[in-house]
Motif scaffolding. Structure first.
Motif, PDB file in Angstrom:
ATOM      1  N   ARG A 419       0.839  -1.192   0.000  1.00 52.84           N
ATOM      2  CA  ARG A 419       0.000   0.000   0.000  1.00 52.84           C
ATOM      3  C   ARG A 419       0.884   1.257   0.000  1.00 52.84           C
ATOM      4  N   MET A 420       1.948   1.236   0.785  1.00 51.34           N
ATOM      5  CA  MET A 420       2.849   2.392   0.845  1.00 51.34           C
ATOM      6  C   MET A 420       3.543   2.608  -0.498  1.00 51.34           C
ATOM      7  N   GLU A 421       3.888   1.504  -1.117  1.00 46.22           N
ATOM      8  CA  GLU A 421       4.574   1.591  -2.415  1.00 46.22           C
ATOM      9  C   GLU A 421       3.621   2.195  -3.443  1.00 46.22           C
ATOM     10  N   GLN A 422       2.336   1.730  -3.379  1.00 45.75           N
ATOM     11  CA  GLN A 422       1.338   2.277  -4.315  1.00 45.75           C
ATOM     12  C   GLN A 422       1.121   3.769  -4.068  1.00 45.75           C
ATOM     13  N   CYS A 423       1.099   4.079  -2.806  1.00 45.25           N
ATOM     14  CA  CYS A 423       0.755   5.445  -2.421  1.00 45.25           C
ATOM     15  C   CYS A 423       1.881   6.446  -2.676  1.00 45.25           C
ATOM     16  N   LEU A 424       3.086   6.064  -2.268  1.00 48.91           N
ATOM     17  CA  LEU A 424       4.207   7.015  -2.366  1.00 48.91           C
ATOM     18  C   LEU A 424       5.302   6.577  -3.341  1.00 48.91           C
ATOM     19  N   GLY A 425       5.539   5.272  -3.357  1.00 46.39           N
ATOM     20  CA  GLY A 425       6.618   4.762  -4.233  1.00 46.39           C
ATOM     21  C   GLY A 425       6.362   5.119  -5.679  1.00 46.39           C
ATOM     22  N   LYS A 426       5.096   5.057  -6.079  1.00 50.64           N
ATOM     23  CA  LYS A 426       4.749   5.344  -7.479  1.00 50.64           C
ATOM     24  C   LYS A 426       5.005   6.802  -7.814  1.00 50.64           C
ATOM     25  N   SER A 440      10.158   3.973   6.610  1.00 50.49           N
ATOM     26  CA  SER A 440      10.573   5.369   6.444  1.00 50.49           C
ATOM     27  C   SER A 440      10.447   5.738   4.979  1.00 50.49           C
ATOM     28  N   VAL A 441      10.144   6.991   4.740  1.00 49.89           N
ATOM     29  CA  VAL A 441      10.006   7.463   3.355  1.00 49.89           C
ATOM     30  C   VAL A 441      10.840   8.728   3.211  1.00 49.89           C
ATOM     31  N   VAL A 442      11.606   8.799   2.127  1.00 45.59           N
ATOM     32  CA  VAL A 442      12.332  10.034   1.851  1.00 45.59           C
ATOM     33  C   VAL A 442      11.633  10.750   0.697  1.00 45.59           C
ATOM     34  N   LEU A 443      11.359  12.053   0.917  1.00 49.41           N
ATOM     35  CA  LEU A 443      10.613  12.832  -0.090  1.00 49.41           C
ATOM     36  C   LEU A 443      11.486  14.020  -0.502  1.00 49.41           C
ATOM     37  N   PRO A 444      12.300  13.810  -1.583  1.00 48.05           N
ATOM     38  CA  PRO A 444      13.143  14.905  -2.018  1.00 48.05           C
ATOM     39  C   PRO A 444      12.304  16.072  -2.541  1.00 48.05           C
ATOM     40  N   ASP A 445      12.859  17.271  -2.454  1.00 49.28           N
ATOM     41  CA  ASP A 445      12.226  18.474  -2.996  1.00 49.28           C
ATOM     42  C   ASP A 445      10.783  18.640  -2.489  1.00 49.28           C
ATOM     43  N   PRO A 447       8.532  20.269   0.765  1.00 48.30           N
ATOM     44  CA  PRO A 447       8.453  21.005   2.030  1.00 48.30           C
ATOM     45  C   PRO A 447       7.600  20.245   3.044  1.00 48.30           C
ATOM     46  N   LEU A 448       7.647  20.673   4.295  1.00 46.08           N
ATOM     47  CA  LEU A 448       6.993  19.917   5.372  1.00 46.08           C
ATOM     48  C   LEU A 448       5.473  19.830   5.175  1.00 46.08           C
ATOM     49  N   ASP A 449       4.845  20.911   4.712  1.00 44.29           N
ATOM     50  CA  ASP A 449       3.384  20.878   4.540  1.00 44.29           C
ATOM     51  C   ASP A 449       2.961  19.856   3.497  1.00 44.29           C
ATOM     52  N   GLU A 450       3.725  19.841   2.438  1.00 42.00           N
ATOM     53  CA  GLU A 450       3.414  18.864   1.372  1.00 42.00           C
ATOM     54  C   GLU A 450       3.641  17.439   1.888  1.00 42.00           C
ATOM     55  N   ALA A 451       4.708  17.307   2.699  1.00 42.33           N
ATOM     56  CA  ALA A 451       5.004  16.001   3.299  1.00 42.33           C
ATOM     57  C   ALA A 451       3.843  15.602   4.206  1.00 42.33           C
ATOM     58  N   HIS A 452       3.271  16.588   4.888  1.00 49.85           N
ATOM     59  CA  HIS A 452       2.136  16.334   5.759  1.00 49.85           C
ATOM     60  C   HIS A 452       0.966  15.749   4.974  1.00 49.85           C
ATOM     61  N   ARG A 453       0.737  16.343   3.800  1.00 47.77           N
ATOM     62  CA  ARG A 453      -0.366  15.863   2.956  1.00 47.77           C
ATOM     63  C   ARG A 453      -0.123  14.416   2.511  1.00 47.77           C
ATOM     64  N   HIS A 454       1.094  14.139   2.094  1.00 54.16           N
ATOM     65  CA  HIS A 454       1.442  12.767   1.664  1.00 54.16           C
ATOM     66  C   HIS A 454       1.259  11.803   2.820  1.00 54.16           C
ATOM     67  N   LEU A 460      -4.484   7.348   5.707  1.00 56.16           N
ATOM     68  CA  LEU A 460      -5.845   6.971   5.312  1.00 56.16           C
ATOM     69  C   LEU A 460      -5.843   5.732   4.412  1.00 56.16           C
ATOM     70  N   ALA A 461      -4.841   5.678   3.547  1.00 55.19           N
ATOM     71  CA  ALA A 461      -4.759   4.523   2.622  1.00 55.19           C
ATOM     72  C   ALA A 461      -4.558   3.240   3.403  1.00 55.19           C
ATOM     73  N   VAL A 462      -3.762   3.307   4.488  1.00 57.79           N
ATOM     74  CA  VAL A 462      -3.531   2.114   5.310  1.00 57.79           C
ATOM     75  C   VAL A 462      -4.828   1.735   6.027  1.00 57.79           C
ATOM     76  N   ALA A 463      -5.498   2.755   6.570  1.00 60.87           N
ATOM     77  CA  ALA A 463      -6.752   2.476   7.278  1.00 60.87           C
ATOM     78  C   ALA A 463      -7.771   1.883   6.325  1.00 60.87           C
ATOM     79  N   ASP A 464      -7.732   2.387   5.059  1.00 56.64           N
ATOM     80  CA  ASP A 464      -8.674   1.879   4.040  1.00 56.64           C
ATOM     81  C   ASP A 464      -8.479   0.405   3.726  1.00 56.64           C
ATOM     82  N   LEU A 465      -7.314  -0.043   4.032  1.00 55.80           N
ATOM     83  CA  LEU A 465      -7.065  -1.484   3.793  1.00 55.80           C
ATOM     84  C   LEU A 465      -8.020  -2.326   4.650  1.00 55.80           C
TER      85      LEU A 465
END
Ligand SMILES: Nc1nc2c(ncn2[C@@H]2O[C@H](COP(=O)(O)OP(=O)(O)OP(=O)(O)O)[C@@H](O)[C@H]2O)c(=O)[nH]1
Length: 530
Positions: A419-426, A440-445, A447-454, A460-465
């Motif tokens: 699920r994490m791979e689908q959500c962020l890895g893609k 752990s996830v590394v999100l280059p480029d 900012p923190l707010d955008e990271a918050h959204r991800h 939610l995606a995990v809970a949706d499982l």
């Protein structure tokens, strides 16, 4: 410097050169001990044949001498002359021109009592003398006369007899009993004729036989060697033979100066063959070395260069096509080598993959995560961009394991990883499993707010499982808590500090009831600063 023998071409050169030298040595030895003796033996036989011819020619002269003395000895007038019945015989027959015509130096008539009856001949000055016995002016003939008388007394002259005379002069001698009409003994006396062997006579013999011969007297005690051969030069040889003569202690040496033509031409032929053989062997050596160089050594060097290059560059190179296409043993070796190379490259790739990924979930492991995080921090610092990290931890996973079993726990980990791979890895972010139930996830480029959204989207995606979690104190399904931190463009920090910040945020998320996202909004201090 490499030793000379470490090169295959040098070794082959030495080995083939050695074979060439041995072959040449064998040829020389064969020549020395097999061919040369045959040639020399052939030459000896030739010399012997030539001496036989010379001897036969002298024999023919002696036979001619025998016939001449017989003619005179069996002539009735001669018979009567030695019996004192024909005194005019001397005046009508024994004068100088008779002896000159017959080519004689002496004629001697011997009586039945073995006494010189009449002597006619040329003295040492060439003057003709004729005497009734051994008396002046025929004393010059004493030695010859006594020698011939001795021969007659020894009974050698019962029949016509010819001999070579070696002393006092070199001559042909013919002796014959004097008979009336060839009647049997006793003879009325003996007739002896002496024909001198003059240089002119020898020259005639040379012309007749074609043999360059000389005749000379030899006085020795005992018998000299019958025949000898002296090789004077590569082109001439002196063959000699000794023939018994009068007196008994003397010999006539027939020496023939012969060409070594047969030997020379045989030798030339052999040398020609030897040089050709040597030449052919040399050319063979060169051709073999060239073929070796072209067919074996050059491809081997190419192969060796390739492996050195491979070793130096450590790159995924492929064996040169020219080597792979060969149909010979080197081609087989190159193809086998290529298979091994591909196998090794595959293993290296597998090992690399294993060393960078988690075997259960297939996600990147901590090693790859740390590497990518450091790389992202360095690149973003240069580009002036933000870098964010998320730390994700499954809520109440211990009770999950305890309730559903470890295997189900593993399945849960795999499902969350997917699920994490689908959500962020893609989206190009690196998702890693950095602990037992921690991701752990590394999100280059980012900012923190955008990271918050991800992070929120991920939660939610995990809970949706909706993976049931019957023993969770906080929820009925599996949830995650997430801590997020970002390094802004205004300051720098090391990876550990950033991860610690995310961990602190995660801790707060856990503390605040789980299944939530918490942000680290304070400035992040470097690890070195504590
Ligand atoms: N099935 C499975 N369990 C694992 C694995 N790695 C770690 N765990 C379990 O994960 C659990 C982690 O539990 P804790 O760290 O005590 O915390 P928690 O129960 O998740 O509770 P909180 O994190 O406080 O919400 C332990 O029971 C580990 O045995 C794994 O690879 N497979």
């Amino acid at each position: 410097m490499k030793p000379f023998l470490s090169s295959l071409s040098h070794r082959f050169f030495l080995a083939l050169g050695g074979v060439l030298c041995l072959a040449m040595l064998a040829l020389v030895l064969i020549a020395r001990y097999q061919i040369m003796p045959v040639l020399l033996e052939d030459e000896s036989q030739y010399a012997s044949t030539e001496l036989d011819r010379a001897e036969r020619a002298i024999g023919a002269e002696l036979r001619h001498m025998g016939r001449l003395v017989e003619d005179w000895a069996w002539w009735d007038d001669t018979y009567r002359f030695v019996r004192d019945e024909r005194p005019e015989y001397v005046a009508s027959n024994l004068y100088d021109s008779t002896l000159e015509t017959l080519d004689l130096s002496l004629m001697m008539f011997v009586s039945a009592e073995h006494r010189p009856y009449w002597i006619a001949g040329f003295d040492d000055d060439g003057d003709f003398t004729s005497c009734a016995g051994l008396m002046p002016p025929c004393d010059w003939a004493r030695d010859t006369v006594e020698l011939l008388l001795g021969t007659i007394e020894a009974g050698l002259a019962e029949d016509t007899h010819t001999r070579l005379l070696a002393a006092p002069e070199l001559a042909l001698v013919g002796l014959s009993p004097i008979y009336m009409n060839q009647e049997e003994a006793p003879p009325a006396g003996w007739l002896a004729m002496v024909r001198p062997i003059t240089p002119m006579w020898v020259e005639q013999l040379r012309e007749t036989t074609g043999i360059d011969m000389t005749l000379e007297t030899l006085a020795v005690d005992g018998a000299p060697p019958e025949q000898s051969l002296e090789r004077l030069s590569p082109t001439r040889m002196l063959a000699s033979r000794h023939v018994a003569a009068l007196p008994a202690t003397h010999w006539v040496r027939i020496a023939a100066d012969l060409p070594r033509q047969r030997y020379q031409s045989s030798l030339e032929t052999f040398r020609f063959a030897l040089y050709w053989t040597g030449g052919v062997l040399l050319v063979t050596l060169i051709v073999v070395l060239l073929l070796l160089e072209r067919m074996v050594l050059r491809p081997l060097r190419e192969f060796s260069r390739f492996t050195q290059h491979l070793h130096r560059e450590r790159m995924a190179a492929s064996t040169p096509e020219a080597l792979l296409k060969r149909r010979d043993e080197i081609g087989t070796l190159a193809r086998e080598f290529q298979h091994l190379l591909e196998h090794q490259q595959q293993q290296e790739a597998d090992l690399l993959d294993l060393s960078q990924h988690d075997p259960l979930t297939g996600l990147a492991n901590r090693r790859l995560f740390d590497e990518r995080l450091r790389q992202s921090l360095d690149e973003s610092l240069e580009a002036g961009a933000d870098v964010a990290v998320l730390m994700v931890d499954i809520d109440h996973f211990k009770p999950y394991n305890d309730h559903y079993g470890h295997q189900a726990g593993d399945a849960c980990l795999v499902a969350l990883a997917d699920r994490m791979e689908q959500c962020l890895g893609k989206q190009g972010f690196l998702v890693a499993r950095t602990g037992g139930e921690e991701f752990s996830v590394v999100l280059p480029d980012t900012p923190l707010d955008e990271a918050h959204r991800h992070a929120e989207a991920l939660r939610l995606a995990v809970a949706d499982l909706a993976l049931p979690h019957a023993t969770s104190p906080s929820d009925s399904v599996v949830t995650v808590s997430i801590g997020a931190a970002a390094r802004g463009t205004s300051h720098s920090c090391d990876p550990a500090a950033l991860m610690r910040a995310a961990d602190q945020a995660l801790y707060r998320a856990k503390e605040s009831g789980r299944n939530r996202v918490e942000l680290h909004r304070r400035a992040i201090a470097d690890s070195a600063q504590g």
